[in-house]
Design a protein around this motif. Structure first.
Motif: not given
Length: 420
Positions: A78, A82-83, A87-90, A127, A131, A199, A206, A360
């Motif tokens: 996770h 997120s890296d 962060r938000k999508k994961v 997640a 995160v 985000e 990233r 992450g």
């Protein structure tokens, strides 16, 4: 503390805020609470699940250990995801899968399928839990990061007390399936809150979304002896409290002879201890060096675990009612929870600051060590050591010694550069 190894990644460029607002604090705490809500709501339902499916205590414990094992395995990924993705999508993706697994439990026809659905929940719940901690460090630094982490910890600490009480109320409405429905609705509310999060990792900061890059990030963090020592210290320190949570059903029903609506007897004292400790962490953020606070926490955990052993050794056999022996049985875990809370938030930041360019991955591996131990605790150790209050107290004391030993090793190593 700076990373012990150089990194080729560009440090994340994040938005710094002076103080965290109430809405952000509540949202992050709600995300972190997914973990304990997933564990502790199941305990009061054990008896009814066992009766319907004809399952014994060992089989029922797998509803916790299977969840924790899956959580541990997927928590490794996770953070690196997120890296790479943000962060938000994961967080949002994990919550959607978690909700599907939680409502799927309502349709489970047997104990085997129920355990498999718990595996799905464990794979996705991390997640939110992993995160959300990284977001705190993305947005804040120094004493404000410690204060926010402590406030999140205070709210999060309510979950172990509320979860079994909440589950007990739901069981008044019907069978054990009401418990999973209730937690599923809670997760839907958390999903709505998480949609409002910013985000905190911009695209230019990233890592590449490639298997090799993800595994390389994990290998870079995982081979650090500093990381291994701190993660082990954190895992064993928390285990001195978690052993009571993992053995909650046996502790309450078999050792104390209480019922499914009585789990508050254990969890309310635990929550008082955890909230009080987290409050202290926030208050001393500007007054005490972080490593010194962690050291005090380990010393305190060893002392309170010893006090707990003494109390249950002297307590007369519990025969029912709110008696002196019942008080002695639960005051020790409360004191242990207080001292463990002194460790929890600061050592999470310690782990993240080891690798500021790969937070992450650091959060994932730190969580992984703790969850592997928790899964073994829930599925194997808890049933073995919960044969009496004294044996349970001895196990807690042993974990406090191990956690303190790893932390002392870490302090000695960082003060001796050749040992790092």
């Amino acid at each position: 503390m700076s990373t012990p190894f150089p990194s080729s990644h560009v440090p994340p460029t994040t938005t710094r805020r002076e103080k965290a607002g109430a809405r952000l604090t509540l949202t992050l705490a709600s995300l972190v609470m997914i973990g304990p809500f997933s564990i502790d709501t199941v305990f009061p339902a054990f008896t009814r699940i066992g009766q319907e499916f004809g399952s014994d205590d060992v089989a029922l414990q797998q509803l916790v250990s299977a969840y924790l094992a899956a959580f541990a395995v997927m928590s490794v990924f996770h953070g690196p995801l997120s890296d790479a993705l943000g962060r938000k999508k994961v967080i949002l993706g994990g919550l959607v899968i978690y909700i599907l697994g939680m409502f799927g439990c309502i349709l489970a026809p047997n104990i085997g399928s129920l355990v498999l659905l718990r595996v799905l929940q464990g794979m996705s719940a991390g997640a939110a839990t992993v995160v959300s901690r990284v977001i705190i460090r993305d947005m804040f630094s120094g004493s404000e990061a410690q204060r926010l982490m402590s406030r999140v910890m205070m709210i999060f600490s309510v979950a172990p007390a509320l979860a079994p009480i909440f589950a007990g109320w739901l069981l008044l409405l019907g069978d054990w399936r009401w418990v999973f429905a209730g937690v599923g609705i809670y997760a839907l509310v958390v999903l709505v809150l998480a949609l409002q999060l910013p985000e905190t990792l911009p695209p230019e900061a990233r890592t590449r979304l490639r298997v090799g890059a993800l595994l390389g990030s994990l290998a870079h963090v995982g081979r650090s002896p500093v990381m291994l020592r701190v993660a082990a210290a954190s895992a064993f320190g928390f285990a001195s409290q978690f052993v009571f949570i993992a053995a909650a059903s046996i502790f309450m029903v078999d050792l104390l002879g209480l019922g499914e609506q009585d789990f508050w007897v254990l969890f309310v004292p635990l929550i008082i201890g955890m909230v009080s400790g987290a409050w202290v962490v926030g208050r001393v953020a500007d007054l005490m060096e972080r490593s010194r606070l962690i050291t005090f926490g380990y010393l305190g955990t060893f002392l309170t675990a010893g006090v707990n052993l003494l109390l249950v050794s002297l307590a007369p056999e519990y025969t029912g009612g709110l008696t002196w022996s019942l008080l002695l049985a639960v005051v020790g875990p409360m004191l242990i929870a207080f001292t463990v809370a002194l460790i929890f938030a600061p050592i999470q930041l310690e782990v993240l600051d080891l690798f500021p360019h790969q937070r992450g991955s650091a959060a994932s591996l730190g969580t992984f060590f703790a969850l592997v131990l928790n899964a073994v605790l829930a599925g194997l150790i808890a049933p073995l050591v919960a044969t009496s209050l004294v044996s349970l107290a001895l196990a807690s004391l042993g974990f406090s010694v191990l956690g303190g030993a790893f932390w002392a090793w870490h302090l000695r190593a960082v003060r001796t550069p050749s040992a790092v």
